[in-house]
Design a protein around this motif. Structure first.
Motif, mmCIF file in Angstrom:
data_model
loop_
_atom_site.group_PDB
_atom_site.id
_atom_site.type_symbol
_atom_site.label_atom_id
_atom_site.label_comp_id
_atom_site.label_asym_id
_atom_site.label_seq_id
_atom_site.Cartn_x
_atom_site.Cartn_y
_atom_site.Cartn_z
ATOM 1 N N ALA A 34 0.814 -1.220 0.000
ATOM 2 C CA ALA A 34 0.000 0.000 0.000
ATOM 3 C C ALA A 34 0.848 1.271 0.000
ATOM 4 O O ALA A 34 0.429 2.305 -0.519
ATOM 5 C CB ALA A 34 -0.922 0.000 1.219
ATOM 6 N N ASP A 35 2.056 1.193 0.559
ATOM 7 C CA ASP A 35 2.908 2.379 0.681
ATOM 8 C C ASP A 35 4.036 2.439 -0.331
ATOM 9 O O ASP A 35 4.899 3.306 -0.235
ATOM 10 C CB ASP A 35 3.495 2.458 2.095
ATOM 11 C CG ASP A 35 2.437 2.732 3.136
ATOM 12 O OD1 ASP A 35 1.603 3.619 2.891
ATOM 13 O OD2 ASP A 35 2.429 2.059 4.179
ATOM 14 N N GLY A 36 4.079 1.501 -1.276
ATOM 15 C CA GLY A 36 5.155 1.532 -2.263
ATOM 16 C C GLY A 36 5.691 0.152 -2.558
ATOM 17 O O GLY A 36 4.949 -0.829 -2.561
ATOM 18 N N ARG A 75 8.889 4.623 5.605
ATOM 19 C CA ARG A 75 8.074 3.928 4.601
ATOM 20 C C ARG A 75 8.516 2.476 4.467
ATOM 21 O O ARG A 75 7.679 1.566 4.374
ATOM 22 C CB ARG A 75 8.153 4.647 3.259
ATOM 23 C CG ARG A 75 7.189 4.071 2.238
ATOM 24 C CD ARG A 75 7.008 4.969 1.031
ATOM 25 N NE ARG A 75 8.226 5.335 0.364
ATOM 26 C CZ ARG A 75 8.857 4.564 -0.523
ATOM 27 N NH1 ARG A 75 8.398 3.383 -0.823
ATOM 28 N NH2 ARG A 75 9.960 4.980 -1.088
ATOM 29 N N ARG A 78 7.053 0.469 7.301
ATOM 30 C CA ARG A 78 5.635 0.157 7.070
ATOM 31 C C ARG A 78 5.476 -0.937 6.020
ATOM 32 O O ARG A 78 4.689 -1.876 6.195
ATOM 33 C CB ARG A 78 4.876 1.420 6.625
ATOM 34 C CG ARG A 78 4.658 2.433 7.726
ATOM 35 C CD ARG A 78 3.691 3.531 7.313
ATOM 36 N NE ARG A 78 4.013 4.191 6.061
ATOM 37 C CZ ARG A 78 4.837 5.242 5.946
ATOM 38 N NH1 ARG A 78 5.427 5.752 7.025
ATOM 39 N NH2 ARG A 78 5.058 5.792 4.767
ATOM 40 N N LEU A 79 6.234 -0.845 4.938
ATOM 41 C CA LEU A 79 6.157 -1.854 3.886
ATOM 42 C C LEU A 79 6.606 -3.223 4.378
ATOM 43 O O LEU A 79 6.011 -4.246 4.026
ATOM 44 C CB LEU A 79 7.008 -1.438 2.681
ATOM 45 C CG LEU A 79 6.386 -0.406 1.767
ATOM 46 C CD1 LEU A 79 7.438 0.213 0.854
ATOM 47 C CD2 LEU A 79 5.270 -1.033 0.951
ATOM 48 N N GLN A 82 3.833 -4.694 6.271
ATOM 49 C CA GLN A 82 2.797 -5.146 5.337
ATOM 50 C C GLN A 82 3.193 -6.472 4.683
ATOM 51 O O GLN A 82 2.354 -7.359 4.519
ATOM 52 C CB GLN A 82 2.555 -4.081 4.253
ATOM 53 C CG GLN A 82 1.899 -2.823 4.768
ATOM 54 C CD GLN A 82 1.932 -1.692 3.761
ATOM 55 O OE1 GLN A 82 2.150 -1.882 2.566
ATOM 56 N NE2 GLN A 82 1.722 -0.474 4.259
#
Length: 118
Positions: A34-36, A75, A78-79, A82
């Motif tokens: 979702a973040d890259g 980021r 977060r990835l 995920q």
């Protein structure tokens, strides 16, 4: 493919060979969340490692690793979370590494591996 994209793809291929030669098991490449995107997700023994690959043709705009800012690290964290949530992998530890690839006009690429940037 744009020249910049080709250089980036080349750097990711060099980095993948680098970690495989070190005995790592590559689990994923260019995984989109979702973040890259995560460039490389691999196992280094029992540690899950997400690798951000930065490739440049020279240092005129700074060393490739300098492009990994605090915002980029957040980021990547977060990835990574995920990716773990989306896969059935329970590693003993998790870390984020950077592999900087310098591609000279001639000769082999120079690879620098920064371990555990966070």
């Amino acid at each position: 493919m744009r020249a910049k994209d080709a250089v980036g793809r080349y750097g990711e291929n060099v980095a993948t060979r680098f970690v495989q030669d070190a005995g790592w098991q590559v689990l994923d490449r260019n995984w989109r969340g979702a973040d890259g995107e995560l460039d490389i997700v691999a196992l280094d023994g029992t540690a899950l490692v997400t690798v951000e690959v930065k490739t440049r043709r020279g240092v005129g705009f700074g060393h490739p690793a300098e492009a990994v800012t605090a915002r980029k690290v957040a980021r990547l964290r977060r990835l990574t979370a995920q990716w773990v949530a989306a896969h059935d992998v329970r590693p003993r530890s998790i870390r984020i590494d950077v592999i900087a690839v310098l591609v000279p006009r001639s000769g082999a690429a120079h690879v620098e591996h920064l371990v555990g940037i966070v």
